[in-house]
Design a protein around this motif. Structure first.
Motif, mmCIF file in Angstrom:
data_model
loop_
_atom_site.group_PDB
_atom_site.id
_atom_site.type_symbol
_atom_site.label_atom_id
_atom_site.label_comp_id
_atom_site.label_asym_id
_atom_site.label_seq_id
_atom_site.Cartn_x
_atom_site.Cartn_y
_atom_site.Cartn_z
ATOM 1 N N ALA A 82 82.080 50.118 63.802
ATOM 2 C CA ALA A 82 80.842 49.670 63.145
ATOM 3 C C ALA A 82 79.965 48.904 64.124
ATOM 4 C CB ALA A 82 81.189 48.779 61.954
ATOM 5 N N ARG A 83 78.663 48.951 63.858
ATOM 6 C CA ARG A 83 77.707 48.221 64.690
ATOM 7 C C ARG A 83 76.707 47.474 63.816
ATOM 8 N NH1 ARG A 83 80.744 49.054 68.081
ATOM 9 N NH2 ARG A 83 80.478 49.886 70.174
ATOM 10 N N ASP A 84 76.242 46.366 64.375
ATOM 11 C CA ASP A 84 75.191 45.598 63.722
ATOM 12 C C ASP A 84 73.844 46.169 64.195
ATOM 13 O OD1 ASP A 84 73.993 43.713 62.197
ATOM 14 O OD2 ASP A 84 74.579 41.993 63.416
ATOM 15 N N PRO A 119 65.101 18.613 84.843
ATOM 16 C CA PRO A 119 65.915 19.559 84.079
ATOM 17 C C PRO A 119 65.031 20.580 83.353
ATOM 18 C CG PRO A 119 66.126 17.301 83.199
ATOM 19 C CD PRO A 119 65.163 17.240 84.344
ATOM 20 N N ALA A 120 65.505 21.785 83.232
ATOM 21 C CA ALA A 120 64.730 22.844 82.566
ATOM 22 C C ALA A 120 65.558 23.467 81.453
ATOM 23 C CB ALA A 120 64.313 23.901 83.579
ATOM 24 N N GLN A 121 64.834 24.169 80.584
ATOM 25 C CA GLN A 121 65.454 24.777 79.403
ATOM 26 C C GLN A 121 66.364 25.954 79.791
ATOM 27 O OE1 GLN A 121 62.544 26.859 77.022
ATOM 28 N NE2 GLN A 121 63.270 25.862 75.166
ATOM 29 N N LEU A 122 67.544 26.011 79.151
ATOM 30 C CA LEU A 122 68.455 27.151 79.353
ATOM 31 C C LEU A 122 69.014 27.513 77.988
ATOM 32 C CD1 LEU A 122 69.954 29.005 81.428
ATOM 33 C CD2 LEU A 122 71.820 27.339 81.344
ATOM 34 N N ARG A 123 68.723 28.756 77.520
ATOM 35 C CA ARG A 123 69.104 29.109 76.153
ATOM 36 C C ARG A 123 69.734 30.503 76.092
ATOM 37 N NH1 ARG A 123 63.651 28.641 72.766
ATOM 38 N NH2 ARG A 123 62.977 30.120 74.353
ATOM 39 N N ILE A 124 70.551 30.703 75.068
ATOM 40 C CA ILE A 124 71.142 32.022 74.763
ATOM 41 C C ILE A 124 71.072 32.224 73.251
ATOM 42 C CG2 ILE A 124 73.393 33.165 74.467
ATOM 43 C CD1 ILE A 124 72.587 33.668 77.159
ATOM 44 N N TYR A 125 70.617 33.384 72.811
ATOM 45 C CA TYR A 125 70.542 33.672 71.366
ATOM 46 C C TYR A 125 71.061 35.068 71.050
ATOM 47 C CZ TYR A 125 67.211 29.787 71.193
ATOM 48 O OH TYR A 125 66.610 28.567 71.279
ATOM 49 N N ASN A 126 71.711 35.185 69.895
ATOM 50 C CA ASN A 126 71.996 36.502 69.325
ATOM 51 C C ASN A 126 70.738 37.010 68.651
ATOM 52 O OD1 ASN A 126 74.712 36.407 69.949
ATOM 53 N ND2 ASN A 126 75.355 35.699 67.922
ATOM 54 N N LEU A 127 70.397 38.280 68.863
ATOM 55 C CA LEU A 127 69.358 38.932 68.066
ATOM 56 C C LEU A 127 69.979 40.184 67.458
ATOM 57 C CD1 LEU A 127 66.020 38.766 70.157
ATOM 58 C CD2 LEU A 127 66.834 37.189 68.403
ATOM 59 N N GLY A 128 70.471 40.050 66.248
ATOM 60 C CA GLY A 128 71.119 41.176 65.569
ATOM 61 C C GLY A 128 70.554 41.341 64.179
ATOM 62 N N ASN A 129 71.257 42.148 63.371
ATOM 63 C CA ASN A 129 70.766 42.418 62.019
ATOM 64 C C ASN A 129 71.586 41.708 60.952
ATOM 65 O OD1 ASN A 129 68.819 43.848 60.434
ATOM 66 N ND2 ASN A 129 70.491 45.146 59.718
ATOM 67 N N THR A 130 72.706 41.151 61.352
ATOM 68 C CA THR A 130 73.652 40.403 60.492
ATOM 69 C C THR A 130 74.300 41.281 59.419
ATOM 70 O OG1 THR A 130 72.075 39.668 58.801
ATOM 71 C CG2 THR A 130 72.246 38.295 60.766
ATOM 72 N N ASN A 177 86.332 39.616 71.790
ATOM 73 C CA ASN A 177 86.279 38.490 70.856
ATOM 74 C C ASN A 177 86.660 38.971 69.442
ATOM 75 O OD1 ASN A 177 85.421 35.962 69.635
ATOM 76 N ND2 ASN A 177 83.554 37.037 69.003
ATOM 77 N N THR A 178 87.494 38.204 68.747
ATOM 78 C CA THR A 178 87.933 38.644 67.412
ATOM 79 C C THR A 178 87.339 37.802 66.289
ATOM 80 O OG1 THR A 178 89.918 37.321 67.774
ATOM 81 C CG2 THR A 178 90.123 39.711 68.101
ATOM 82 N N GLU A 179 86.653 36.723 66.634
ATOM 83 C CA GLU A 179 86.020 35.888 65.597
ATOM 84 C C GLU A 179 84.779 36.592 65.061
ATOM 85 O OE1 GLU A 179 85.882 31.381 66.325
ATOM 86 O OE2 GLU A 179 86.058 32.260 68.318
ATOM 87 N N ASN A 180 84.544 36.489 63.770
ATOM 88 C CA ASN A 180 83.422 37.174 63.155
ATOM 89 C C ASN A 180 82.671 36.277 62.194
ATOM 90 O OD1 ASN A 180 82.697 39.891 63.659
ATOM 91 N ND2 ASN A 180 84.813 40.406 63.193
ATOM 92 N N PRO A 181 81.351 36.395 62.018
ATOM 93 C CA PRO A 181 80.447 37.118 62.906
ATOM 94 C C PRO A 181 80.335 36.419 64.258
ATOM 95 C CG PRO A 181 79.223 35.875 61.265
ATOM 96 C CD PRO A 181 80.667 35.701 60.926
ATOM 97 N N PHE A 182 79.818 37.147 65.251
ATOM 98 C CA PHE A 182 79.759 36.593 66.618
ATOM 99 C C PHE A 182 78.722 35.469 66.710
ATOM 100 C CE2 PHE A 182 80.646 41.142 68.440
ATOM 101 C CZ PHE A 182 81.889 41.147 67.821
ATOM 102 N N SER A 183 79.176 34.316 67.188
ATOM 103 C CA SER A 183 78.263 33.190 67.405
ATOM 104 C C SER A 183 78.156 32.905 68.901
ATOM 105 C CB SER A 183 78.822 31.937 66.752
ATOM 106 O OG SER A 183 78.463 31.915 65.420
ATOM 107 N N GLU A 184 77.047 32.304 69.267
ATOM 108 C CA GLU A 184 76.819 32.032 70.690
ATOM 109 C C GLU A 184 77.915 31.141 71.272
ATOM 110 O OE1 GLU A 184 74.610 31.846 68.307
ATOM 111 O OE2 GLU A 184 72.800 32.932 68.874
ATOM 112 N N SER A 185 78.608 30.377 70.409
ATOM 113 C CA SER A 185 79.641 29.471 70.922
ATOM 114 C C SER A 185 80.989 30.193 71.126
ATOM 115 C CB SER A 185 79.831 28.325 69.942
ATOM 116 O OG SER A 185 80.172 28.854 68.678
#
Ligand SMILES: O=C(O)[C@H]1O[C@H](OP(=O)(O)OP(=O)(O)OC[C@H]2O[C@@H](n3ccc(=O)[nH]c3=O)[C@H](O)[C@@H]2O)[C@H](O)[C@@H](O)[C@H]1O
Length: 447
Positions: A320-322, A353-364, A236-244
């Motif tokens: 580089a890393r976050d 229907p049940a909850q389904l989620r994805i999140y980034n956990l980084g340092n930004t 992926n080349t878009e920055n910063p990385f978003s869940e979408s």
């Protein structure tokens, strides 16, 4: 005078026959005592299985939660891991919450870096925690054992077993009505996937599916929070990385198995009503960390005067890393657990229907590896022998950077530790754990 008849031959023959009879009866005695010994052993084993290991009668195989039958292999494996009344008591005690409406959490990979920290944080606030870990030797198991000792001091019990042992998992769910599973057990490491690809499939796919199979059958079904990875962003080349952003170009098999996990989560959520939250961790570091990660082995090598490789991209840019500090990740994991809705299924059937989620956990806030090394040099007070080389084509990505606004919005996730502060805490732990007394500035700081 007639000479007496010659009896010497007859006497010899009789002596020989009696010798043979003696030999035969001794053999018979030996054979029958062997048989007796084997029968006794067999009976003892059967009795041990049925009484000591406290198993339900074999006719009672189908559990209310629809779990599979307890096969002989389960009996053997559970006997191996430790079972019986005492074991069951430990399992129950460890997973019982001590606060009103507290959770009962199964933490897989509890002997691991993130698993240990999360288990302690959950226990500290009064939740019940049961660990599961296979203590494999991907990296020094003595470090995992040391973490286990810390957990034990806080009355957290780790069941020694593998995710792929469905019967063991089913038994744990039979004993404890887990409200949540924090699934952190995995084959980690981006570059090792080229050396041992099957281990990634075994843990991150087969083991994960096995866990979901047991969880979907459980009554109650737990809510599941599990560790995905920043590596799913791949090329992926878009920055910063978003869940979408797109995550269909993984650069390593590790990343591909984590991405597969996210798709598998969708399936189990869709078919069985399991509530599932995936957390994309960004290069987590800190005390009790993983020795296979760069910040950890750089510290070791710098202190030992050994050279380190600092990667550069093929167009001569710094990688580089976050880098994200463990305490921030723990807060994110607890936030995700606290906001996880209940699963909606029961006994393997979806009820809504049940909850389904994805999140980034980084340092930004990405930091180059060169900068990481210079922070370490300053804190260790030792100059590193740096070899700047082109990044090997082994699954690595040049850059990561998290957008965490979704996690902030949903559970207030806000990283607060910069790399320098976090590394100071790591170095302090490192020199104390390994008993090193070098020219370390950070070792006397209070953290
Ligand atoms: O976020 C994740 O999801 C992943 O994070 C972590 O992977 P990475 O971000 O690759 O961390 P790590 O190996 O420490 O390399 C750090 C940096 O040092 C560079 N690096 C590495 C080795 C070396 O010899 N030289 C070097 O410059 C290297 O190029 C990189 O830029 C976890 O290990 C992984 O399990 C997963 O959780």
């Amino acid at each position: 005078m007639a000479s007496p008849p010659d009896t010497s031959k007859t006497t010899k023959l009789e002596r020989y026959n009696s010798y043979i009879r003696r030999v035969n009866s001794t053999k018979l005695l030996a054979a029958s005592s062997k048989l007796l010994f084997r029968v006794t052993l067999l009976v003892a084993l059967v009795l041990i299985f049925f009484f000591t290991f406290n198993y339900p009668p074999l006719s009672d195989n189908a559990t209310p939660a629809g779990h599979h039958v307890h096969t002989t292999s389960h009996l053997l494996s559970s006997a191996f891991y430790g079972s019986g009344a005492g074991w069951e008591k430990e399992v129950r005690r460890s997973s019982t919450p001590r606060r009103p409406n507290g959770f009962s959490v199964l933490v897989t990979g509890a002997g691991g870096f993130v698993g240990t920290h999360c288990s302690l944080a959950l226990k500290k606030r009064g939740d019940g925690v049961l660990g599961l870990d296979n203590f494999n030797s991907y990296y020094d198991p003595s470090l995992k054992r040391a973490r286990q000792k810390v957990l034990k001091q806080h009355e957290i019990f780790i069941v020694e077993g593998d995710l792929n042992d469905g019967e063991l998992l089913a038994k744990l769910f039979d004993i404890v009505p887990f409200t949540h599973v924090l699934h952190l057990a995995a084959q980690a490491g981006v570059r090792y996937a080229m050396e041992n690809p099957q281990s990634y499939v075994r843990s991150n796919i087969a083991g994960y599916v096995n866990l979901l199979e047991v969880a979907k059958n459980a009554d109650p079904q737990p809510a599941i929070v599990w560790a995905s990875s920043s590596s799913v962003y791949g090329l992926n080349t878009e920055n910063p990385f978003s869940e979408s952003h797109r995550t269909d170009q993984p650069a390593s098999l590790y990343a591909a198995t984590k991405k597969a996990g996210e798709e598998i989560a969708h399936t189990y959520n869709h078919i069985y009503g399991l509530s599932i939250t995936g957390l994309r961790f960004f290069t987590v570091y800190g005390p009790w960390g993983r020795p296979d990660m760069a910040y950890f082995f750089f510290t070791k090598d710098i202190l030992q005067g050994k050279p380190i490789n600092v990667y550069q991209t093929h167009d001569n840019k710094e990688v580089a890393r976050d880098f994200t500090y463990i305490d921030d990740i723990v807060k994110g994991c607890l936030g995700a657990l606290d906001t996880a809705e209940k699963s909606t299924g029961k006994g393997g059937k979806k009820r809504g229907p049940a909850q389904l989620r994805i999140y980034n956990l980084g340092n930004t806030s990405p930091v180059t590896v060169g900068k990481l090394v210079s922070i370490l040099e300053s804190q260790l007070n030792v100059k590193a022998k740096k070899h700047v080389i082109k990044m090997p084509r082994n699954g690595d990505v040049p850059y990561t950077h998290a957008n965490v606004s979704l996690a902030y919005k949903d559970f207030g996730y806000k990283p607060t530790t910069d790399l320098s502060t976090g590394l100071r805490k790591f170095v302090k732990w490192y020199v104390s754990y390994y008993g090193i007394q070098p020219r370390v500035k950070g070792s006397n700081d209070s953290a």
